[in-house]
Structures are given as structure tokens and as C-alpha cells.
Design a protein around this motif. Sequence first.
Motif, short mmCIF file in Angstrom:
data_model
loop_
_atom_site.label_atom_id
_atom_site.label_comp_id
_atom_site.label_asym_id
_atom_site.label_seq_id
_atom_site.Cartn_x
_atom_site.Cartn_y
_atom_site.Cartn_z
N PHE A 6 0.69 -1.28 -0.19
CA PHE A 6 -0.14 -0.32 -0.07
C PHE A 6 0.92 1.20 -0.09
O PHE A 6 0.29 2.20 -1.20
CB PHE A 6 -0.87 -0.21 1.23
CG PHE A 6 -2.33 1.06 1.57
CD1 PHE A 6 -2.20 1.49 0.35
CD2 PHE A 6 -1.52 2.36 2.66
CE1 PHE A 6 -3.93 2.71 0.03
CE2 PHE A 6 -2.23 4.15 2.20
CZ PHE A 6 -3.38 3.39 0.94
N HIS A 7 1.86 1.42 1.20
CA HIS A 7 2.17 2.80 1.29
C HIS A 7 3.30 2.20 -0.12
O HIS A 7 4.66 3.89 -0.60
CB HIS A 7 3.29 2.44 2.33
CG HIS A 7 2.63 2.58 3.60
ND1 HIS A 7 2.11 3.87 3.44
CD2 HIS A 7 1.86 2.01 4.72
CE1 HIS A 7 0.84 3.64 4.55
NE2 HIS A 7 1.58 3.19 5.30
N ALA A 8 4.26 1.76 -0.84
CA ALA A 8 5.08 1.57 -1.63
C ALA A 8 4.47 1.74 -3.53
O ALA A 8 5.05 2.51 -3.94
CB ALA A 8 5.39 -0.20 -2.36
N GLN A 9 3.10 2.17 -3.25
CA GLN A 9 2.46 3.22 -4.49
C GLN A 9 3.24 4.38 -4.95
O GLN A 9 3.57 5.39 -3.65
CB GLN A 9 0.95 3.03 -4.62
CG GLN A 9 0.27 3.73 -3.37
CD GLN A 9 -0.79 3.65 -3.29
OE1 GLN A 9 -1.72 3.60 -4.00
NE2 GLN A 9 -1.68 3.62 -1.97
N SER A 10 2.92 4.74 -6.01
CA SER A 10 3.40 6.24 -6.45
C SER A 10 2.25 6.55 -7.61
O SER A 10 1.96 6.10 -7.71
CB SER A 10 4.45 5.83 -6.88
OG SER A 10 5.32 6.53 -8.29
N PRO A 11 2.45 7.80 -7.70
CA PRO A 11 1.64 8.87 -8.64
C PRO A 11 2.12 8.46 -10.28
O PRO A 11 1.48 8.92 -11.22
CB PRO A 11 1.15 9.99 -8.71
CG PRO A 11 2.84 10.05 -7.28
CD PRO A 11 3.11 9.00 -6.97
N GLN A 12 3.24 7.63 -9.93
CA GLN A 12 4.43 7.39 -11.37
C GLN A 12 3.88 6.17 -12.21
O GLN A 12 3.47 5.25 -11.12
CB GLN A 12 5.30 7.39 -11.04
CG GLN A 12 5.94 9.35 -11.12
CD GLN A 12 5.44 10.19 -11.64
OE1 GLN A 12 5.07 9.85 -13.01
NE2 GLN A 12 4.98 11.27 -11.09
#
Length: 277
Positions: free
Chosen positions: A263-269
Motif C-alpha cells: 500500500f505504501h509503496a504506491q506512486s503517482p507515477q
Amino acid sequence: MTDQTSTDQAAQTPATQTSARRERLALITGASSGIGQAFAQRLGAEGYNLIVVGRRRERLEELVATLPNVSVRPVVADLATNAGVQAVADICAAEELSLLVNNAGVAHYMPFTALPADKASELLRVKVVAPTLLMQAAVPGMVARGAGTIINVAGMVAFDGPAPAQGRAVYTATLAHLVALSQQLHQELEPQGVQVQVLCPGVVATEFHERQGIDLSAMPRMSAEDVVTASLRGLTLGEVVCAPGVERTDLLEAVFRADLAAFHAQSPQLAGRYRMS
């Protein structure tokens, strides 16, 4: 309904008797057999007054007869129906529940493409809609009183989504819903005095699979009584996810840490694997 007749109770005033009942009142769905019945027996033995919900009146009446020392109110309701859910939700809102056990269940194991719409709907109503709405009805009173406990009965099947299995996709998803919902509700309600647990047993020696036409008599199974023991002990340990047959709790913790890491590894890229070369 049966009433407690001990000499201690006889010495109490009606007002103190009423107060005691309110402090120790549990509502259990799916109480006519299996884990629900085991919860009723254990909680009754511990002095809880009970509201027991099930579809089979004769089974509920048999249960009432085994609990002569506490008040037991049987409620016949089908949680696969709007009317059944509403009737029990009204009770949850009106009564000063100290404990709600969402245990009612149905399986309907069959391939997704063969699962009739009415059976899929029954699964979703009994294991997703009903527990959610009953909690919504019960929680405001618990929060107002600053105390309450909710136990949602799911199962270890909730964690086998990636496993190669046939015929239980919807059932697995309903249990996973209960796990995620319970974890989120714990975070939301614990500061207000409400404890939430999701109970995830493995295969249990009850009628559950027999009603689906599945013979598991040759498989080692945990007793419903042991499942209840684990749940109640898990509450004292502060466990949000109670897995009665899992010795190594670090395995469960690893699952939840991995969930949070993803969950915390997500990025807007856009992730590299999705970019056009």
C-alpha cells in the motif's frame, strides 16, 4: 425465555437485576448449531444473557432449554432476506448489547460460472450485508456507552485467494471482506471503547460442510468449543485477527506487514512494467 433463579439474584432488587442484564447481553447470529451454538453455551455459562438468532425455531428452542440459568431470547430470522436483516438490526439498535457475534454463514461451493444468482446473493447478504448492517445498528449504542465487543466469524479461507481452488471464489471474497472490515473498524472504534475481532478458524467439526454435501469426516477438524475458547482468549490478548489453529502469529503479522508495504509503496507515477518501450 428462561430466567436466572440463583439465591444471589433473588437478593437483588429489580433495578440491579436489570442493570446486570444490560451489562452482560450478547446477540449471536447463526446460534442454532456449530460455532454459534458453542458461543451461546459458553457465554451463557459465563453469565451472559442472550439473544440467539437462527432460521430454525426448533433448534433455537432446544438451545434455550439447555440454558436455564440465564435469560435467552430466541429470534427466528433469515439473514439472507431484507426483512430478516432489518428485524435483527432493529434489536441491535434497541438493546444495550455488550457483545455482538456475527456468526451466521452459508457456503454454496461451486464454480463461479455455475453459481446461480440467488445463491450468490444469499452468500453476499449473509456474510457481507448482514454483518455490516448489524454492526451499524449496534455500534452507536456501544460508542455512547464507551464499551462493547464485536466478533465477526470468517475463516482461514479468507487468506487463500491466490491458492488453486475451485468453487469458492465468492465465499472466499465474503470472508476477506470481514477481515478487512474488522481491521478497519478496530482502528476506528478502539479509541471509543469498542473492541473488534475477526475470528478465522480452519476446518471445524460442525454441520456447515455437511449442509453443502461435502464429507470432511476423514479430515482432522477443530471443535467448535475450541474455536470459541480461542476467540475469547484472543480478546484478552487484544488480537484483532484470531486464527485458532495458527501457532506462529508471526506468519499472520508478515501477511499484514506485506499488505501495508504494498500500500505504501504506491506512486503517482506509472509503474515501469506498464510503460511502453
